[in-house]
Design a protein around this motif. Structure first.
Motif, PDB file in Angstrom:
ATOM      1  N   GLY A 103       0.790  -1.217   0.000  1.00 43.27           N
ATOM      2  CA  GLY A 103       0.000   0.000   0.000  1.00 43.27           C
ATOM      3  C   GLY A 103       0.823   1.268   0.000  1.00 43.27           C
ATOM      4  O   GLY A 103       0.402   2.287   0.558  1.00 43.27           O
TER       5      GLY A 103
ATOM      6  N   ARG B 270      -6.088  -8.851  -3.415  1.00 43.79           N
ATOM      7  CA  ARG B 270      -6.067  -7.806  -2.382  1.00 43.79           C
ATOM      8  C   ARG B 270      -4.658  -7.599  -1.850  1.00 43.79           C
ATOM      9  O   ARG B 270      -3.829  -8.512  -1.842  1.00 43.79           O
ATOM     10  CB  ARG B 270      -7.015  -8.161  -1.232  1.00 43.79           C
ATOM     11  CG  ARG B 270      -8.480  -8.170  -1.651  1.00 43.79           C
ATOM     12  CD  ARG B 270      -9.437  -8.309  -0.492  1.00 43.79           C
ATOM     13  NE  ARG B 270     -10.810  -8.225  -0.978  1.00 43.79           N
ATOM     14  CZ  ARG B 270     -11.473  -7.077  -1.152  1.00 43.79           C
ATOM     15  NH1 ARG B 270     -10.876  -5.938  -0.859  1.00 43.79           N
ATOM     16  NH2 ARG B 270     -12.706  -7.074  -1.612  1.00 43.79           N
TER      17      ARG B 270
ATOM     18  N   LEU C  72      -7.089  -4.092   0.722  1.00 46.74           N
ATOM     19  CA  LEU C  72      -7.674  -3.280  -0.342  1.00 46.74           C
ATOM     20  C   LEU C  72      -7.569  -4.011  -1.679  1.00 46.74           C
ATOM     21  O   LEU C  72      -6.609  -4.760  -1.916  1.00 46.74           O
ATOM     22  CB  LEU C  72      -6.959  -1.934  -0.434  1.00 46.74           C
ATOM     23  CG  LEU C  72      -7.075  -1.030   0.789  1.00 46.74           C
ATOM     24  CD1 LEU C  72      -6.242   0.228   0.596  1.00 46.74           C
ATOM     25  CD2 LEU C  72      -8.536  -0.671   1.056  1.00 46.74           C
TER      26      LEU C  72
END
Length: 488
Positions: A313, A413, A418
């Motif tokens: 991320g 994911r 996410l």
């Protein structure tokens, strides 16, 4: 009060310090057709042609064509095909208006117009930045994807082509009939031996579409190889706002780039070329050492960084490289790959430059952008140096880990839960495994069946699948950054 849009009429009113074209654009004649107009072309090749025009070589204007989207044409067409080049390094920023593009067209809207431009006797060079996927090929084998619908369309509908091969062949046929000089085709895509690859695939297409042109292409069409190097992140709305504030005019699509550039070209232009060497472009007899250095050191590291960003991320290259765990891993990756480079290239110096370039926070080079079409980049960027290191019995754990990181980044994911964004048509068309439900062994076994990436030679390598499985297991168990922290 609204501010005007960038155009020829606005140029005289721009603030001091904004560089503008140093030539009369009305006196410029077209000499180049570019296929695949996008941000990189406008921050690299078109910029250097702007220099050429400013030095008085006014017969090298660019006709820029998109083979898919109308976005670039719709953005800069109403601006008289002008746009802003924004160069950023840390806190410093310089702006320049580029005027080398004379016309921007969208091939699907009017294929015949692009064929006419390619057939124009004033055009001597065709440059390409269509990305790996634009070649519609199994690049590891240099073989066309004959079942691709666009290839099949071009064979059936040669008067309205969709692919680079269909357009080039139509122009070559017409130019030969008209007695026009043969074109020079200059690929500027990140492919090893890109000129030879383009030549081989064009000949393969011609053998099916028009065998009468095969000998002419083989004998008369030059396809020099080239290496291009400049980081050009996607333009953001914040970039547009910053540029507009500086210009006092809106620009629908400026481009942003780092100061560093390199363009190395095989000097094989039988019908003339612009004097790009006066802008720092290097003309050499053999591009291959420079290609290897850039593909393996910059692009290979970028693929690993993009995968880390997707998994953990982290939004930008600077975010990833700023984490000491990732930085130590990338530095280790470079140490493993550097011995595969030619001695004539300055690998250590190039690596030091990459360390500074990757740490530049002003670029905001997003990892999701780099991750696009990764499945078509992995063979050249990671598997090629990995094969050499394994063949020579040398350490290759970091390259293997980079490959495992890419596989993990293809999961549905991220580690934070996410959805992973995968802009990769070739990968999305493949029946990828559900990484959330399968064992590491099953996942690696499935990926090794992805023939566009892994040929049968990889499935046959003793111990390779087991080592890749173990690297993947460490990432999926500990997390990407923690696994890199434990890497030795």
């Amino acid at each position: 009060m609204s501010i005007p849009r960038l155009s020829e009429s606005v140029l005289p009113r721009l603030p001091p310090g904004i560089a503008v074209p140093a030539y009369d654009r009305a006196q410029v004649a077209p000499g180049i057709v570019h296929l695949g107009v996008g941000a990189f072309h406008r921050a690299h090749q078109a910029l250097f042609i702007d220099d050429v025009l400013g030095r008085g070589e006014t017969d090298w204007g660019i006709i820029a064509a998109s083979l898919r989207s109308a976005d670039t044409r719709d953005a800069i067409g109403p601006q008289d095909n002008l746009y802003t080049y924004c160069e950023r390094n840390g806190e410093s920023e310089s702006l320049r208006i580029v005027g080398s593009i004379l016309e921007t067209l969208v091939a699907p809207e009017d294929p015949e117009r692009l064929i006419r431009w390619l057939s124009d006797p004033r055009i001597r060079i065709v440059t390409l930045t269509v990305t790996e996927k634009g070649y519609l090929a199994n690049l590891a084998e240099r073989r066309l994807l004959h079942d691709h619908p666009d290839i099949r369309w071009d064979l059936a509908q040669p008067e309205a082509p969709r692919t680079i091969y269909g357009f080039l062949l139509a122009a070559i046929r017409r130019r030969r009939a008209d007695g026009a000089m043969p074109l020079t085709l200059l690929s500027c895509d990140n492919l090893p031996a890109n000129g030879r690859v383009l030549r081989a695939l064009l000949l393969e297409f011609a053998e099916r579409a028009d065998p009468s042109l095969v000998a002419h292409i083989a004998q008369d069409i030059a396809c020099p190889c080239a290496m291009v190097d400049r980081i050009v992140p996607a333009t953001s709305d914040a970039d547009r706002a910053t540029v507009a504030a500086r210009l006092g005019a809106t620009d629908a699509w400026p481009v942003v780039a780092e100061p560093y550039f390199r363009w190395v070209i095989e000097d094989r232009f039988p019908h003339g070329r612009p004097k790009l060497e006066f802008s720092g472009v290097e003309f050499v007899a053999n591009v291959e050492p420079y290609e290897h250095m850039k593909l393996r050191m910059l692009n290979g590291a970028h693929t690993a960084i993009a995968a880390i960003g997707q998994i953990a991320g982290l939004e930008t290259v600077a975010d990833v490289y700023g984490d000491p765990r990732a930085r130590r891993f990338i530095d280790r990756y470079w140490r493993e790959v550097a011995p595969t480079l030619s001695p004539e290239t300055d690998g250590p110096g190039y690596t030091r430059g990459l360390q500074d370039r990757f740490a530049n926070p002003a670029l905001r080079h997003r990892t999701v952008q780099i991750a696009s079409d990764a499945s078509q980049k992995v063979p050249q960027r990671l598997l090629a140096p990995l094969a050499e290191r394994m063949r020579d019995g040398q350490a290759h754990g970091a390259v293997l880990m980079a490959l495992a990181l890419w596989i993990r980044s293809c999961a549905a994911r991220s580690e934070g839960g996410l959805p992973t964004v995968i802009h990769d048509p070739a990968f999305n068309a493949w029946h990828s495994p559900d990484q959330a439900t399968l064992s590491p062994e099953a996942i690696i076994d499935a990926f090794l069946g992805f023939d566009l990436v892994f040929g049968p030679e990889w499935r046959a390598k003793p111990g390779f699948a087991a080592a890749l499985t173990e690297a993947y297991r460490r990432i999926s168990t500990a997390g990407a950054l923690a696994a890199l922290d434990q890497f030795d």
